[in-house]
Design an enzyme around this catalytic site. Structure first.
Site, PDB file in Angstrom:
ATOM      1  N   LEU A 153       1.011  -1.279   0.432  1.00 37.94           N
ATOM      2  CA  LEU A 153      -0.069   0.424  -0.054  1.00 37.94           C
ATOM      3  C   LEU A 153       0.815   1.144   0.485  1.00 37.94           C
ATOM      4  O   LEU A 153       1.893   1.622   0.758  1.00 37.94           O
ATOM      5  CB  LEU A 153      -0.550   0.182   1.064  1.00 37.94           C
ATOM      6  CG  LEU A 153      -2.611  -1.500   1.550  1.00 37.94           C
ATOM      7  CD1 LEU A 153      -2.820  -0.823   2.662  1.00 37.94           C
ATOM      8  CD2 LEU A 153      -2.577  -1.483  -0.046  1.00 37.94           C
TER       9      LEU A 153
ATOM     10  N   ASN B 101      33.965  15.031 -23.325  1.00 44.71           N
ATOM     11  CA  ASN B 101      32.582  13.780 -23.352  1.00 44.71           C
ATOM     12  C   ASN B 101      31.180  14.816 -24.178  1.00 44.71           C
ATOM     13  O   ASN B 101      30.634  14.255 -25.158  1.00 44.71           O
ATOM     14  CB  ASN B 101      32.337  13.345 -22.728  1.00 44.71           C
ATOM     15  CG  ASN B 101      31.751  13.478 -21.249  1.00 44.71           C
ATOM     16  OD1 ASN B 101      32.369  15.405 -21.457  1.00 44.71           O
ATOM     17  ND2 ASN B 101      30.693  12.824 -20.408  1.00 44.71           N
TER      18      ASN B 101
ATOM     19  N   ARG C 135       1.884  14.625   7.077  1.00 44.30           N
ATOM     20  CA  ARG C 135       2.268  14.679   7.532  1.00 44.30           C
ATOM     21  C   ARG C 135       3.878  15.253   7.057  1.00 44.30           C
ATOM     22  O   ARG C 135       4.321  16.207   8.233  1.00 44.30           O
ATOM     23  CB  ARG C 135       2.388  14.444   8.702  1.00 44.30           C
ATOM     24  CG  ARG C 135       1.040  14.861   9.636  1.00 44.30           C
ATOM     25  CD  ARG C 135       1.531  13.746  11.060  1.00 44.30           C
ATOM     26  NE  ARG C 135       0.632  12.547  11.213  1.00 44.30           N
ATOM     27  CZ  ARG C 135       1.482  11.782  11.849  1.00 44.30           C
ATOM     28  NH1 ARG C 135       1.917  11.970  12.580  1.00 44.30           N
ATOM     29  NH2 ARG C 135       1.426  10.189  11.642  1.00 44.30           N
TER      30      ARG C 135
ATOM     31  N   SER D  21      50.230  14.629 -19.143  1.00 41.22           N
ATOM     32  CA  SER D  21      49.239  15.043 -17.811  1.00 41.22           C
ATOM     33  C   SER D  21      48.191  16.003 -18.898  1.00 41.22           C
ATOM     34  O   SER D  21      48.975  16.795 -19.318  1.00 41.22           O
ATOM     35  CB  SER D  21      50.510  16.201 -17.270  1.00 41.22           C
ATOM     36  OG  SER D  21      50.774  15.061 -15.625  1.00 41.22           O
TER      37      SER D  21
HETATM   38  C1  UD1 Z   1      -3.143   1.476  10.086  1.00 40.10           C
HETATM   39  C2  UD1 Z   1      -3.560   0.768  10.813  1.00 40.10           C
HETATM   40  C3  UD1 Z   1      -4.094   0.893  12.852  1.00 40.10           C
HETATM   41  C4  UD1 Z   1      -2.090   0.315  12.595  1.00 40.10           C
HETATM   42  C5  UD1 Z   1      -1.032   0.966  11.815  1.00 40.10           C
HETATM   43  C6  UD1 Z   1      -0.089   0.436  12.435  1.00 40.10           C
HETATM   44  C7  UD1 Z   1      -5.704   0.654   9.091  1.00 40.10           C
HETATM   45  C8  UD1 Z   1      -8.160   1.077   9.634  1.00 40.10           C
HETATM   46  N1  UD1 Z   1      -5.321   0.970  10.793  1.00 40.10           N
HETATM   47  O1  UD1 Z   1      -3.559   3.119  10.577  1.00 40.10           O
HETATM   48  O2  UD1 Z   1      -4.609  -0.034  13.188  1.00 40.10           O
HETATM   49  O3  UD1 Z   1      -1.736   0.669  13.863  1.00 40.10           O
HETATM   50  O4  UD1 Z   1      -1.913   1.635  10.450  1.00 40.10           O
HETATM   51  O5  UD1 Z   1       0.996   1.974  10.867  1.00 40.10           O
HETATM   52  O6  UD1 Z   1      -5.304  -0.274   8.598  1.00 40.10           O
HETATM   53  N2  UD1 Z   1      -3.473   4.130   2.193  1.00 40.10           N
HETATM   54  C9  UD1 Z   1      -3.767   3.576   0.778  1.00 40.10           C
HETATM   55  N3  UD1 Z   1      -4.932   4.097   0.741  1.00 40.10           N
HETATM   56  C10 UD1 Z   1      -5.992   4.596   1.706  1.00 40.10           C
HETATM   57  C11 UD1 Z   1      -4.950   5.264   2.858  1.00 40.10           C
HETATM   58  C12 UD1 Z   1      -3.831   4.171   3.155  1.00 40.10           C
HETATM   59  O7  UD1 Z   1      -3.232   3.401   0.408  1.00 40.10           O
HETATM   60  O8  UD1 Z   1      -6.781   4.470   1.020  1.00 40.10           O
HETATM   61  C13 UD1 Z   1      -1.835   3.674   3.170  1.00 40.10           C
HETATM   62  C14 UD1 Z   1      -0.766   4.499   2.858  1.00 40.10           C
HETATM   63  O9  UD1 Z   1       0.098   5.426   2.229  1.00 40.10           O
HETATM   64  C15 UD1 Z   1       0.201   3.859   4.035  1.00 40.10           C
HETATM   65  C16 UD1 Z   1      -1.107   3.005   5.035  1.00 40.10           C
HETATM   66  O10 UD1 Z   1      -1.621   2.727   3.899  1.00 40.10           O
HETATM   67  O11 UD1 Z   1       1.114   3.659   3.573  1.00 40.10           O
HETATM   68  C17 UD1 Z   1      -1.084   2.847   6.239  1.00 40.10           C
HETATM   69  O12 UD1 Z   1      -2.639   3.975   6.144  1.00 40.10           O
HETATM   70  P1  UD1 Z   1      -2.529   4.978   7.309  1.00 40.10           P
HETATM   71  O13 UD1 Z   1      -2.974   6.091   7.343  1.00 40.10           O
HETATM   72  O14 UD1 Z   1      -1.009   5.700   8.127  1.00 40.10           O
HETATM   73  O15 UD1 Z   1      -2.886   4.526   8.324  1.00 40.10           O
HETATM   74  P2  UD1 Z   1      -2.726   4.055  10.559  1.00 40.10           P
HETATM   75  O16 UD1 Z   1      -4.046   5.368  10.240  1.00 40.10           O
HETATM   76  O17 UD1 Z   1      -1.727   4.766  10.308  1.00 40.10           O
END
Ligand code: UD1
Ligand code: MG
Length: 449
Positions: free
Chosen positions: A8, A367, A15, A386
């Site tokens: 993902l 070059n 942030r 040289s």
């Molecule tokens: C998620 C978990 C949480 C866990 C935490 C660990 C869920 C609902 N929650 O929360 O339980 O403790 O990770 O770090 O899964 N992403 C997508 N598409 C989206 C949303 C997210 O690709 O629509 C990807 C983000 O780019 C990221 C990852 O999924 O790489 C995690 O998403 P993020 O929004 O950071 O989840 P957390 O709220 O941290």
């Protein structure tokens, strides 16, 4: 058992406060997502699918430079981690086997941990870890006597649930068939209005599937959300890479001042001096020595070669055995055969240099003509005087010699001497006369004031 990995990487990473998608920020010289990808690749999965969204085009471009075999699924709107997985599943139509869901912003999960996840006997297995900080805003893994009951997001959790220290890393593993059913059943009725991947656990229980958590150390699950976290992750990555290099038999004169990339490969008994930086795609063979303050990227250094101090090897630099590249020398896209010596203040680009040729100080392969790049070839056992300017395209034959200060614009045949400079003119006594004239002029001007 066939394996697929879904990575993902669609989130914006707001942030980071950046125009660059989060997973393209660099860690250990490569884009952040490349770390999770490399760990996944260690399990030799049949399929790898990356879910891109924010900056998808840029992500795809970076991906094709690193690993052309990754398929990309597009998540146009980021409606949650469950929704992200749903975008990848159509690509797995007909795939039978296990699926690991991994996160592009979580670089440190070891491949051994991924393997444990893949080999878990439960139908659905989540990777968990125990947190030291009870305020940490991770999802909580709620267990019962039958295994993992459900996952509750921190923002949806009661005080009692928040007190649980077993947290969700986000990674999970299930059979493709089960995952498809579970994802299809997700709803977005929660505090964030998102499709939570985490809800597949409660869903699995309702379907009578077995669920479990395997755990790893908290350091592995570290996710990158801010630039401060990225900097801390870089420090952690470098500390590990240095320790690993030394364990592999590499001498680091001052470990804290040497910087590695994710894919740096250094042979046993190589010696790395102080303040050496390795960009991506560097291999250094056993017994080579990289002297202090050198910068290497996309290059290969063979056994017995010495590089630096203060040398720069750029992409495509190939140093054969016993080559010596000395101070203030830059090599780019050039093959230096065995025993070549380029000691000082030189640029060799887009070139091929035959074995045991000596390149004098201040030599430049010219070059670039302002529009195109051209090649220089130099044969074996040649001697480049040289400050020779080799105006490419140009060939210098084996055993040939160029005079110092020559501008070489025509090919030099094997065994020939080429001089391309103005003939020297010498005027006896003229220097003294000139100085006397200049001093007289200075005195005349001083007298006038
Ligand atoms: C998620 C978990 C949480 C866990 C935490 C660990 C869920 C609902 N929650 O929360 O339980 O403790 O990770 O770090 O899964 N992403 C997508 N598409 C989206 C949303 C997210 O690709 O629509 C990807 C983000 O780019 C990221 C990852 O999924 O790489 C995690 O998403 P993020 O929004 O950071 O989840 P957390 O709220 O941290
Ligand atoms: Mg997160």
């Amino acid at each position: 058992m066939a394996l697929a990995v879904i990575l993902l990487a669609a989130g914006q990473g707001s942030r980071m406060n950046s125009d660059l998608p989060k997973v393209l920020h660099r860690l250990g010289g490569v884009p952040l997502f490349a770390h999770a990808l490399a760990a996944g690749r260690m399990l030799e999965p049949e399929r790898v699918i990356l879910v891109a969204g924010h900056g998808a085009e840029a992500v795809q471009k970076a991906l094709s430079a690193i690993d052309a075999d990754v398929e990309v699924a597009l998540q146009e709107e980021q409606l949650g981690t469950g929704h992200a997985v749903a975008q990848a599943l159509p690509l797995l139509e007909g795939f039978e086997g296990r699926v690991i869901v991994h996160y592009g912003d979580t670089p440190f999960v070891r491949w051994e941990t991924l393997e444990a996840l893949a080999e878990s006997p439960a139908d659905v297995t989540v990777l968990g870890f125990h947190v030291n900080d009870p305020e940490a805003r991770y999802g909580r893994l709620i267990e019962d006597e039958m295994g993992l009951e459900r996952i509750v997001e921190f923002k949806d959790a009661t005080d009692e649930e928040r007190a649980v220290t077993l947290c969700n890393s986000g990674l999970l593993c299930a059979d493709a068939d089960h995952l498809k059913l579970l994802i299809a059943g997700l709803k977005n009725e929660n505090a964030a209005g998102e499709y939570y991947l985490t809800d597949v656990i409660a869903g699995a229980r309702a379907m009578g599937l077995t669920t479990a958590a395997v755990t790893c150390d908290e350091t592995e699950t570290l996710g990158i959300n801010t630039r401060a976290e990225l900097a801390r992750a870089e420090a952690a990555f470098q500390a590990r890479a240095r320790a690993q290099a030394m364990e592999d038999g590499v001498t680091l004169s001052d470990p804290a001042s040497v910087y590695f990339a994710l894919d740096t490969a250094i042979g046993r008994d190589a010696v790395i001096g102080q303040h050496v930086v390795f960009g991506p795609r560097v291999t250094v063979e056993s017994g080579a020595e990289i002297l202090p303050f050198s910068h290497l990227e996309g290059c290969h250094v063979s056994r017995g070669a010495t590089v630096g101090p203060f040398a720069r090897l750029r992409p495509g630099a190939e140093l054969a055995e016993d080559v010596h590249v000395g101070n203030f020398v830059e090599i780019k896209n050039a093959i230096l055969d065995e025993g070549v010596k380029v000691g000082h203040l030189t640029y060799i680009g887009d070139a091929q240099v035959g074995e045991h040729t000596n390149i004098g100080a201040g030599t430049v392969t010219c070059n670039y003509d302002g529009v195109m790049k051209h090649r220089t070839t130099i044969g074996a056992h040649a001697f480049i005087g040289s400050s020779t300017m080799l105006v490419a395209p140009v060939n210098v034959g084996a055993h040939a010699l160029t005079g110092s200060g020559s501008v070489i614009t025509e090919d030099v045949p094997e065994g020939a001497v080429a001089l391309g400079r103005a003939k020297q003119v010498t005027k006896p006594g003229l220097a003294v006369k000139l100085m006397d004239m200049l001093r007289a002029e200075k005195a005349r001007r001083a007298g006038k004031q």
